[in-house]
Design a protein around this motif. Sequence first.
Motif, PDB file in Angstrom:
ATOM      1  N   GLU A  39       7.027 -20.454   4.283  1.00  0.00           N
ATOM      2  CA  GLU A  39       6.328 -19.812   3.165  1.00  0.00           C
ATOM      3  C   GLU A  39       6.610 -18.334   3.282  1.00  0.00           C
ATOM      4  O   GLU A  39       6.371 -17.743   4.342  1.00  0.00           O
ATOM      5  N   LEU A  40       7.091 -17.709   2.229  1.00  0.00           N
ATOM      6  CA  LEU A  40       7.358 -16.276   2.307  1.00  0.00           C
ATOM      7  C   LEU A  40       6.029 -15.518   2.428  1.00  0.00           C
ATOM      8  O   LEU A  40       4.982 -16.035   2.043  1.00  0.00           O
ATOM      9  N   PRO A  41       6.067 -14.291   3.010  1.00  0.00           N
ATOM     10  CA  PRO A  41       4.813 -13.565   3.270  1.00  0.00           C
ATOM     11  C   PRO A  41       3.965 -13.385   2.023  1.00  0.00           C
ATOM     12  O   PRO A  41       4.472 -13.224   0.921  1.00  0.00           O
ATOM     13  N   GLU A  62      18.077 -16.000   8.077  1.00  0.00           N
ATOM     14  CA  GLU A  62      18.039 -16.192   6.629  1.00  0.00           C
ATOM     15  C   GLU A  62      16.685 -15.792   6.060  1.00  0.00           C
ATOM     16  O   GLU A  62      16.595 -15.200   4.987  1.00  0.00           O
ATOM     17  N   LEU A  63      15.627 -16.072   6.824  1.00  0.00           N
ATOM     18  CA  LEU A  63      14.289 -15.701   6.365  1.00  0.00           C
ATOM     19  C   LEU A  63      14.153 -14.186   6.240  1.00  0.00           C
ATOM     20  O   LEU A  63      13.663 -13.671   5.223  1.00  0.00           O
ATOM     21  N   ILE A  64      14.597 -13.472   7.277  1.00  0.00           N
ATOM     22  CA  ILE A  64      14.492 -12.009   7.264  1.00  0.00           C
ATOM     23  C   ILE A  64      15.301 -11.433   6.093  1.00  0.00           C
ATOM     24  O   ILE A  64      14.827 -10.566   5.354  1.00  0.00           O
ATOM     25  N   ALA A  82       0.605 -17.753  11.751  1.00  0.00           N
ATOM     26  CA  ALA A  82       1.918 -17.930  12.367  1.00  0.00           C
ATOM     27  C   ALA A  82       2.583 -19.167  11.794  1.00  0.00           C
ATOM     28  O   ALA A  82       1.952 -20.208  11.643  1.00  0.00           O
ATOM     29  N   GLN A  83       3.847 -19.017  11.445  1.00  0.00           N
ATOM     30  CA  GLN A  83       4.643 -20.178  11.011  1.00  0.00           C
ATOM     31  C   GLN A  83       5.710 -20.440  12.062  1.00  0.00           C
ATOM     32  O   GLN A  83       6.544 -19.588  12.333  1.00  0.00           O
ATOM     33  N   PRO A 127      10.083 -28.656   9.042  1.00  0.00           N
ATOM     34  CA  PRO A 127       9.936 -28.278  10.458  1.00  0.00           C
ATOM     35  C   PRO A 127       9.033 -27.075  10.676  1.00  0.00           C
ATOM     36  O   PRO A 127       8.813 -26.689  11.803  1.00  0.00           O
ATOM     37  N   ILE A 128       8.495 -26.487   9.585  1.00  0.00           N
ATOM     38  CA  ILE A 128       7.636 -25.322   9.743  1.00  0.00           C
ATOM     39  C   ILE A 128       6.179 -25.770   9.822  1.00  0.00           C
ATOM     40  O   ILE A 128       5.684 -26.466   8.925  1.00  0.00           O
TER      41      ILE A 128
END
Lengths: 332, 288
Positions: free
Chosen positions: B102-104, B125-127, B222-223, B263-264
């Motif tokens: 989930e994006l911030p 990739e998330l960053i 936390a994810q 997986p998150i």
Amino acid sequence: MEQNTVTTNGCPDLSVQLGPLRLKNPVMSASGTFGYGEEYAGFFDLRRLGAVVVKGISLLPRAGNPAPRIVETPGGMMNAIGLENVGVERFVRLKLPFLRESGVPVIANIFGNTVEEYGELASRLDGEPGMSALEINVSCPNVKKGGMVFGTDPAMTAAVVRAVRAATTLPLVTKLTPNVTSISEVARAAEGAGSDMISCINTLAAMAVDVFSRRPRLANLIGGLSGPAVKPVALRCVYEVSRAVKCPVIGIGGIASPTDALEFLLVGASAVQVGTANFINPAVMVEILEGIERFARVEGLAELQSFIGSLDTSCLFPFSEDACSFIQSEIS
Amino acid sequence: MEKIIEEARIVSRQLVRGQIFRLRLHAPNISGAARPGQFVMLRVCEGIDPLLRRPFSFSRVDAAEGDFEILYRVVGRGTLLLSRLLPGASLSLVGPLGNGFELPLTSSSPLAFLAGGIGLAPLLELIARVISERGQKGAGELRLFYGARTAEELLPEDLLCLPGLRIDFATDDGTFGYKGRITHMFEEAVAEGFGPSEIYSCGPLAMQYNVAKWALANKTMAQLSLESLIAWGLGACLGCALPAATPEDPGAERFVHVCEDGPIFSAGSIKWNKILSQQTVVPTFPFN
């Protein structure tokens, strides 16, 4: 073989008769590898299958075994899922409607801790629209009660089948374990108690360990081996069982290609179930089906039924005595 | 969410460092649908050994080009065979699978990214996605705490170069950066005034446990990207189970499945004290 050649250009008839149950083709999913069908519906039209056999269902929901539950082995995999499932009520309420609407014949795999529980499950599912048959699981190696405990004893197997038979008019399949001395004996007991079909094999009891941590790879210590590695064992079991009983046999064990499926039909299975291969290629059952159809065309079979059990076990001596004497005379 | 079976072409394959490879695949359909934190199941060979597909997270997605990248370390037969494939070869994929990050929630609050070893892959990739969503200037304080066993296993900096990202390195043996656990390094940064509103983490299970413990104790979201042996990836085999916490009934025995429910996972959704040591066994392939 010539009596069944395709006379027209039409499709070969792939339908099979499984006792009271007629399926449009012999390919179905194996329990525990296809979820409740929905998991695969995005990949192909489920109606193409002969039937869908769903994950084993118990009276109450089961959480299953602790992890790790699976491990890969050469040419196969081991699992010890422990029959995690949603329970019969939620199956009927949440899972069955999707399958019913999709129009594919549904075979419910049922599992109980006691003989009575098998009977209760059968009567609960008996009147449900959309059910085509029940598959009695007396062969799961990963649970402490029920499962293989019943399936390794012909008398216990018969008791379970009788209890289910008394509770339902649905066609019955009994799924057998290969972890016995004589699978034919258990098959005959199931048939005698009223099972309309036999399916075999369930997984082979197996083990994997790690020498560095000195621990078993599966939390359950032992698990069931499946995949291409078990196919020769499965083929032998199906061959033996199909000769021991009069009822139709469904072949299961390591089927991953059209040829694999045809091998089972050749030794006497009237239909097949595809399991582990679904994990590697989600559309594998459709490919198997198309391969069988292609084979029927190439071999000139108007109907697949005529291929079933047509294994030729007679002994042929290509170098007959005459030929040998001819060679002898050439030498001398 | 539609699942895709796609034949991908290998665009490039690069040995990054040690046993770590970077593989770029051309697969327009999957690249177009992929979100950070999701994964693909990849078939490394046509034969039956290894039999099953292997899960890999997206380390970079380039939807415009129809490409994505994975980062992997050679740890077993599957990854070894994968490392031998050459550009131009094709590979069968199923994906994108799993829930993804989930994006911030907020647009500029400080974020912490914790990466252990090859666990860096999905975070890259998330960053990149967070930076592009927030815009480079207003990205806020983004800090990556990145550790490995030894300096040789850290990825070179050109791979990590993301604008506005501050990176702190740690190694278990002290050969590069902070000596010790990433979670300790992270805790020290917090003591010095760093206050992340959310944590994103991927790495070995022991590290994830410590991240989860800290997050729960400090009431920080936390994810965690968790891993497991995955046979299939779509919830049908139920093999990739982890014990699940059930707050309303702590005694209940329930499992979540990494492929379908993850997986998150949030820190509190796993019943950490019921994870068996077999789950943390390191691959023994080098011996074979």
